[in-house]
Motif scaffolding. Structure first.
Motif, short mmCIF file in Angstrom:
data_model
loop_
_atom_site.label_atom_id
_atom_site.label_comp_id
_atom_site.label_asym_id
_atom_site.label_seq_id
_atom_site.Cartn_x
_atom_site.Cartn_y
_atom_site.Cartn_z
N GLU A 179 -5.97 8.19 -5.42
CA GLU A 179 -6.48 7.07 -5.91
C GLU A 179 -7.45 7.11 -7.48
O GLU A 179 -7.96 6.67 -8.26
CB GLU A 179 -7.04 6.69 -5.09
CG GLU A 179 -6.36 6.06 -4.31
CD GLU A 179 -5.36 4.57 -4.36
OE1 GLU A 179 -5.59 3.91 -5.71
OE2 GLU A 179 -4.62 3.66 -4.63
N ARG A 226 2.74 1.54 -3.62
CA ARG A 226 1.25 2.40 -4.27
C ARG A 226 0.80 3.46 -4.34
O ARG A 226 1.05 4.57 -4.83
CB ARG A 226 -0.26 0.85 -4.24
CG ARG A 226 -1.12 2.03 -5.05
CD ARG A 226 -1.72 1.26 -5.32
NE ARG A 226 -3.54 2.01 -6.11
CZ ARG A 226 -3.42 2.30 -7.29
NH1 ARG A 226 -2.20 1.85 -8.24
NH2 ARG A 226 -4.70 2.61 -7.64
N THR A 253 3.06 0.53 -15.99
CA THR A 253 2.95 -0.59 -15.00
C THR A 253 2.77 -1.56 -16.79
O THR A 253 3.77 -2.62 -17.79
CB THR A 253 1.56 -1.48 -14.84
OG1 THR A 253 1.63 -0.82 -13.59
CG2 THR A 253 2.15 -2.91 -14.19
N GLU A 262 3.52 5.13 -5.84
CA GLU A 262 4.15 5.81 -7.22
C GLU A 262 2.81 6.75 -7.45
O GLU A 262 3.27 7.31 -8.53
CB GLU A 262 3.35 4.20 -8.20
CG GLU A 262 4.53 3.14 -8.36
CD GLU A 262 4.27 2.01 -7.88
OE1 GLU A 262 3.08 1.73 -7.94
OE2 GLU A 262 5.07 1.09 -7.78
N GLY A 298 -0.10 5.45 -14.07
CA GLY A 298 0.36 4.14 -13.36
C GLY A 298 -0.59 2.69 -13.85
O GLY A 298 0.85 1.77 -14.81
N GLU A 304 -5.75 8.63 -10.57
CA GLU A 304 -5.74 7.43 -11.08
C GLU A 304 -6.23 6.74 -11.36
O GLU A 304 -6.92 5.70 -12.63
CB GLU A 304 -4.80 6.11 -10.35
CG GLU A 304 -4.36 5.32 -10.63
CD GLU A 304 -3.77 5.16 -11.86
OE1 GLU A 304 -3.71 3.98 -12.70
OE2 GLU A 304 -2.40 6.22 -12.40
N GLN A 341 0.83 -0.96 -0.13
CA GLN A 341 0.44 0.02 -0.23
C GLN A 341 0.92 1.18 0.14
O GLN A 341 0.36 2.69 -0.89
CB GLN A 341 -0.88 -0.05 1.76
CG GLN A 341 -2.78 0.49 1.19
CD GLN A 341 -3.13 0.94 1.97
OE1 GLN A 341 -2.72 0.25 3.12
NE2 GLN A 341 -4.47 0.95 2.53
#
Length: 110
Positions: free
Chosen positions: A60, A4, A73, A7, A69, A63, A1
């Motif tokens: 959040e 994240r 990835t 990031e 993000g 995102e 967590q």
């Protein structure tokens, strides 16, 4: 967590308020506890906790809408897949991919 959180902060910190950004930096970069953060910002522990919670929720939500993000990835996975199979891919293709990656700052050694 926490990874994240870091990031998302790296991607979207400029979209936070100054106070949220400062709080996140203290926690992520200086490893302050919520209580220490409250002292540093001149607020209660609960106030510092609420500020961090709102910052995380904001990151959040951003995102969820932008998905940068997730795209990053997938990009990293794609680059790794090309590297893993470079011997099986045509030389012309590899030259083109290497050029594209070099143009965006990736290692051209694909």
């Amino acid at each position: 967590q926490r990874v994240r959180f870091g990031e998302l902060f790296d991607l979207y910190s400029s979209l936070l308020t100054e106070k949220q950004r400062m709080a996140c930096e203290f926690v992520l970069r200086d490893d302050l506890t919520v209580a220490e953060l409250g002292v540093e910002l001149g607020m209660s522990r609960q106030g510092a906790y609420d500020l961090l919670r709102r910052a995380r929720e904001t990151l959040e939500e951003i995102e969820k809408n932008l998905k940068l993000g997730e795209l990053r990835t997938k990009h990293e996975e794609l680059v790794q897949a090309v590297r893993n199979h470079e011997n099986a891919l045509p030389e012309e293709f590899m030259t083109e991919i290497s050029g594209l990656l070099a143009a965006e700052g990736e290692s051209a050694d694909v």
